[in-house]
Motif scaffolding. Structure first.
Motif, PDB file in Angstrom:
ATOM      1  N   GLU A 181      64.932  56.895  58.868  1.00 43.40           N
ATOM      2  CA  GLU A 181      66.049  57.428  58.077  1.00 43.40           C
ATOM      3  C   GLU A 181      65.950  58.948  57.952  1.00 43.40           C
ATOM      4  OE1 GLU A 181      67.454  56.955  53.537  1.00 43.40           O
ATOM      5  OE2 GLU A 181      67.443  55.092  54.710  1.00 43.40           O
ATOM      6  N   GLN A 199      74.797  62.842  69.875  1.00 42.97           N
ATOM      7  CA  GLN A 199      74.432  61.884  70.919  1.00 42.97           C
ATOM      8  C   GLN A 199      73.919  62.532  72.203  1.00 42.97           C
ATOM      9  OE1 GLN A 199      78.957  61.104  72.605  1.00 42.97           O
ATOM     10  NE2 GLN A 199      77.949  59.501  71.481  1.00 42.97           N
ATOM     11  N   LYS A 229      63.734  52.680  58.350  1.00 43.11           N
ATOM     12  CA  LYS A 229      64.676  52.432  59.453  1.00 43.11           C
ATOM     13  C   LYS A 229      63.867  52.574  60.738  1.00 43.11           C
ATOM     14  CE  LYS A 229      68.749  54.126  58.945  1.00 43.11           C
ATOM     15  NZ  LYS A 229      69.844  55.090  58.773  1.00 43.11           N
ATOM     16  N   GLN A 270      75.292  56.905  68.809  1.00 44.69           N
ATOM     17  CA  GLN A 270      76.680  56.543  68.496  1.00 44.69           C
ATOM     18  C   GLN A 270      77.434  57.681  67.808  1.00 44.69           C
ATOM     19  OE1 GLN A 270      76.220  52.874  66.310  1.00 44.69           O
ATOM     20  NE2 GLN A 270      75.774  51.698  68.148  1.00 44.69           N
ATOM     21  N   SER A 271      76.733  58.777  67.496  1.00 42.64           N
ATOM     22  CA  SER A 271      77.370  59.887  66.799  1.00 42.64           C
ATOM     23  C   SER A 271      77.746  60.994  67.783  1.00 42.64           C
ATOM     24  CB  SER A 271      76.418  60.459  65.738  1.00 42.64           C
ATOM     25  OG  SER A 271      76.958  61.651  65.222  1.00 42.64           O
ATOM     26  N   ARG A 331      69.912  54.118  67.996  1.00 40.76           N
ATOM     27  CA  ARG A 331      71.292  53.645  68.161  1.00 40.76           C
ATOM     28  C   ARG A 331      72.258  54.492  67.330  1.00 40.76           C
ATOM     29  NH1 ARG A 331      68.931  48.605  67.496  1.00 40.76           N
ATOM     30  NH2 ARG A 331      68.489  47.618  69.479  1.00 40.76           N
ATOM     31  N   GLU A 332      71.870  54.813  66.092  1.00 39.64           N
ATOM     32  CA  GLU A 332      72.731  55.642  65.227  1.00 39.64           C
ATOM     33  C   GLU A 332      72.955  57.020  65.838  1.00 39.64           C
ATOM     34  OE1 GLU A 332      71.729  55.947  61.091  1.00 39.64           O
ATOM     35  OE2 GLU A 332      71.414  53.792  60.929  1.00 39.64           O
ATOM     36  N   VAL A 334      66.870  51.254  65.554  1.00 37.54           N
ATOM     37  CA  VAL A 334      68.094  51.454  64.768  1.00 37.54           C
ATOM     38  C   VAL A 334      68.440  52.944  64.702  1.00 37.54           C
ATOM     39  CG1 VAL A 334      69.097  51.232  62.451  1.00 37.54           C
ATOM     40  CG2 VAL A 334      67.772  49.341  63.426  1.00 37.54           C
ATOM     41  N   ALA A 335      67.434  53.774  64.443  1.00 37.11           N
ATOM     42  CA  ALA A 335      67.655  55.219  64.347  1.00 37.11           C
ATOM     43  C   ALA A 335      68.233  55.771  65.654  1.00 37.11           C
ATOM     44  CB  ALA A 335      66.352  55.932  63.987  1.00 37.11           C
ATOM     45  N   VAL A 341      66.835  60.543  61.370  1.00 32.84           N
ATOM     46  CA  VAL A 341      68.269  60.671  61.659  1.00 32.84           C
ATOM     47  C   VAL A 341      68.862  61.833  60.857  1.00 32.84           C
ATOM     48  CG1 VAL A 341      70.533  59.555  61.452  1.00 32.84           C
ATOM     49  CG2 VAL A 341      68.572  58.256  62.321  1.00 32.84           C
ATOM     50  N   TYR A 385      70.705  65.660  62.327  1.00 32.26           N
ATOM     51  CA  TYR A 385      71.937  66.333  61.893  1.00 32.26           C
ATOM     52  C   TYR A 385      71.662  67.735  61.361  1.00 32.26           C
ATOM     53  CZ  TYR A 385      74.838  62.138  62.275  1.00 32.26           C
ATOM     54  OH  TYR A 385      75.535  61.062  62.745  1.00 32.26           O
TER      55      TYR A 385
END
Length: 120
Positions: A35, A74, A58, A69-70, A65-66, A62-63, A38, A42
């Motif tokens: 978490e 990305q 997280k 997807q951004s 993939r997030e 999962v991290a 990620v 940003y």
């Protein structure tokens, strides 16, 4: 100077890798869970992410993939760092969005070559 985000929950592994990367001239920022990792992608906009896949809060799957997807982030390459070195794990990491894969224990020269492939 290229900036690398190292997402690794094991403090000893994190410190050892951070020092080795700094000695090679990289700026290194770290996160201890997925978490936080990620969020730092940003806020810090690193040139490359080294992502442990077994993380608290997280996980790295999962991290990643997030991140992938951004649209904002990305494009940043992700190299999975994992003790999951079984048959099929590399394919699973790539399917999750990782751009490459490095099994643990990390072979330093090979990892450095992969980093240089992505960010020179």
């Amino acid at each position: 100077m290229s900036k690398i985000l190292l997402v690794e929950d094991n403090e000893m592994n994190r410190d050892m890798l951070m020092i080795r990367l700094q000695h090679k001239g990289f700026e290194v920022i770290t996160a201890a869970d997925g978490e936080q990792g990620v969020n730092m992608v940003y806020s810090e906009q690193p040139d490359l992410i080294l992502m442990d896949l077994s993380l608290p809060i997280k996980d790295g799957w999962v991290a990643t993939r997030e991140i992938k997807q951004s649209p904002e982030i990305q494009h940043i390459p992700v190299i999975a760092l994992t003790a999951h070195a079984m048959s099929g794990d590399k394919e699973s990491a790539i399917a999750a969005g990782c751009d490459d894969y490095e099994p643990k224990p990390i072979e330093w020269q090979r990892l450095l070559g992969k980093i240089q492939t992505f960010i020179g």
